[in-house]
Design an enzyme around this catalytic site. Structure first.
Site, PDB file in Angstrom:
ATOM      1  N   GLY A  73      31.338  42.987  32.373  1.00  0.00           N
ATOM      2  CA  GLY A  73      30.491  41.776  33.746  1.00  0.00           C
ATOM      3  C   GLY A  73      29.777  43.043  34.193  1.00  0.00           C
ATOM      4  N   ASN A 154      33.653  38.124  45.000  1.00  0.00           N
ATOM      5  CA  ASN A 154      35.265  38.490  44.638  1.00  0.00           C
ATOM      6  C   ASN A 154      36.034  38.592  45.098  1.00  0.00           C
ATOM      7  OD1 ASN A 154      32.668  39.955  44.910  1.00  0.00           O
ATOM      8  ND2 ASN A 154      33.690  42.178  44.279  1.00  0.00           N
ATOM      9  N   GLN A 182      33.978  35.523  38.798  1.00  0.00           N
ATOM     10  CA  GLN A 182      34.871  35.344  39.539  1.00  0.00           C
ATOM     11  C   GLN A 182      35.114  33.696  39.181  1.00  0.00           C
ATOM     12  OE1 GLN A 182      37.653  37.385  40.529  1.00  0.00           O
ATOM     13  NE2 GLN A 182      36.584  39.250  40.296  1.00  0.00           N
ATOM     14  N   SER A 202      33.011  37.858  32.221  1.00  0.00           N
ATOM     15  CA  SER A 202      34.118  39.102  31.738  1.00  0.00           C
ATOM     16  C   SER A 202      35.410  38.466  31.017  1.00  0.00           C
ATOM     17  CB  SER A 202      34.345  40.378  33.408  1.00  0.00           C
ATOM     18  OG  SER A 202      35.020  41.476  32.588  1.00  0.00           O
ATOM     19  N   THR A 240      27.741  48.449  16.692  1.00  0.00           N
ATOM     20  CA  THR A 240      28.607  47.343  15.919  1.00  0.00           C
ATOM     21  C   THR A 240      29.298  46.258  17.216  1.00  0.00           C
ATOM     22  OG1 THR A 240      28.691  48.376  13.950  1.00  0.00           O
ATOM     23  CG2 THR A 240      30.981  47.902  14.588  1.00  0.00           C
ATOM     24  N   CYS A 328      36.891  47.291  41.816  1.00  0.00           N
ATOM     25  CA  CYS A 328      36.180  48.764  41.436  1.00  0.00           C
ATOM     26  C   CYS A 328      35.679  49.338  42.781  1.00  0.00           C
ATOM     27  CB  CYS A 328      34.341  47.352  41.124  1.00  0.00           C
ATOM     28  SG  CYS A 328      34.526  46.502  39.886  1.00  0.00           S
TER      29      CYS A 328
END
Length: 384
Positions: A73, A154, A182, A202, A240, A328
């Site tokens: 995210g 969040n 969220q 995410s 990739t 985080c």
């Protein structure tokens, strides 16, 4: 009650679901081909990647070609905000509007852009943790190129008026981006009906593995390349593709948006029982964020005279996983910028606890938290 394990930090990350794991495994060892290859194993991987993209699009009410896979995210937030800013600058528009309690993926991107000559207006939420639409309208200028306001916070879980903000932006011909990391899987979202131009999500917040996310970009919106190289993600994000994780995200997001109302009601009932129980059992406790305009499983509380780190450590000793803020920022000793933005001082903000439950939690989990948490708070206060 015997000691048990209670995972109550689902806003930080979630367990990978059985369906997501089952879906991804073949693309790790059997159909492991590069989706850019022409042989059958590669073509099978390419078909699975397209199917995953379709599933993410369907979950959001978007078109398949409007979905770009990312690693998380935060990457999607960075990409959306920077692209909108750079494309806006080409038209002489260098002003951005966001909120003061966004995820740092948005805030620090905006800080970077300020260093590049952009101007950013940071709108503060009210004491309940809600953005006032009137404040957004007042902040709009002729040179505004982007409004970025998260769908749901969040830390305190408050749900913002995304569709209403999008309508203001459409009227003024301004792009609207929302960090819905969220919100996806907890709230019924339809990007077309709600007028959203860009949306970040995410995978590991909705039972897919870590390392996969997505960015929705409405057709017609210019998206600057993020990584130069090959033609992957329509030439805008080379490298990739992470096929196995994308497939897992497709499975997980399909499950997440199926039966949202019924699942949300069950989780909300546990949330309300948890809030009522803690508010009645513990003195000097405050619920952060609006009581009802919040995510179904979010409980954020501040305890007078308690350090959040001590609370977390003692909860962990009892087998309860929780958080004092966003994952985080959990290693930081600074007071939460989210809690400070709604009026808490440093002392109150540092005494916060975030419990985030979901459909995998049980009434017995709630019983256990209600038994152990008040006792821990009393023990810590006695040590002062």
């Amino acid at each position: 009650m015997e000691k048990r394990f209670v995972y109550a930090d689902n806003a930080a990350t979630t367990r990978v679901s059985e369906n997501a794991l089952k879906a991804m495994l073949p693309f790790l060892q059997e159909s492991f081909g590069n989706p850019s290859s022409l042989y059958s194993v590669g073509r099978k991987a390419a078909a699975a990647l397209l199917d995953a993209r379709k599933k993410v699009a369907e979950a959001l009410g978007a078109d398949t070609k409007e979905i770009y896979f990312t690693s998380c995210g935060s990457e999607a937030d960075n990409w959306a905000v920077r692209s909108a800013a750079f494309e806006g600058a080409k038209k002489g528009k260098r002003h951005i509007i966001t909120s003061a309690f966004e995820h740092h993926a948005v805030l620090r991107t905006c800080a970077f852009l300020e260093g590049q000559g952009f101007e950013v207006t940071y709108i503060s939420p009210d004491s309940r943790g809600l953005i006032d639409l009137a404040d957004v309208k007042r902040a709009v200028r002729e040179d505004t190129c982007l409004v970025s306001v998260m769908y749901a916070n969040n830390e305190i879980g408050t749900i913002q008026p995304a569709a209403e903000i999008a309508a203001v932006c459409k009227e003024k011909n301004i792009l609207f981006h929302t960090d819905a990391v969220q919100a996806v899987g907890h709230i019924d979202i339809n990007v077309k009906k709600q007028g959203i131009d860009m949306l970040s999500l995410s995978g590991h917040k909705l039972h897919a593995p870590k390392g996969i996310g997505a960015l929705y970009v409405r057709s017609g919106v210019e998206l600057s390349p993020l990584i130069f190289g090959g033609p992957q993600e329509r030439g805008r994000r080379a490298g990739t593709e992470n096929v196995a994780s994308a497939v897992a995200l497709g499975a997980a997001i399909t499950d997440a948006v199926t039966g949202i109302a019924q699942r949300s009601a069950a989780v909300m009932q546990m949330r309300e029982r948890l809030i009522d129980g803690l508010l009645s059992a513990v003195e000097g406790v405050r619920l952060n964020g609006d009581r009802y305009i919040r995510l179904d499983g979010n409980v954020n509380l501040s305890f007078d005279g308690i350090e959040g780190e001590s609370l977390l450590l003692m909860l962990d000793m009892e087998g309860i996983c929780a958080s004092s803020g966003s994952a985080c920022e959990s290693a930081s000793l600074d007071a939460s910028h989210v809690l400070k933005s709604i009026g808490l001082d440093d002392r109150a903000a540092k005494g916060s606890l975030r419990l985030t439950i979901n459909e995998e939690n049980t009434q017995e989990d709630i019983d256990y938290i209600l038994e152990r948490l008040p006792a821990i708070v009393a023990r810590l206060r006695a040590l002062r």
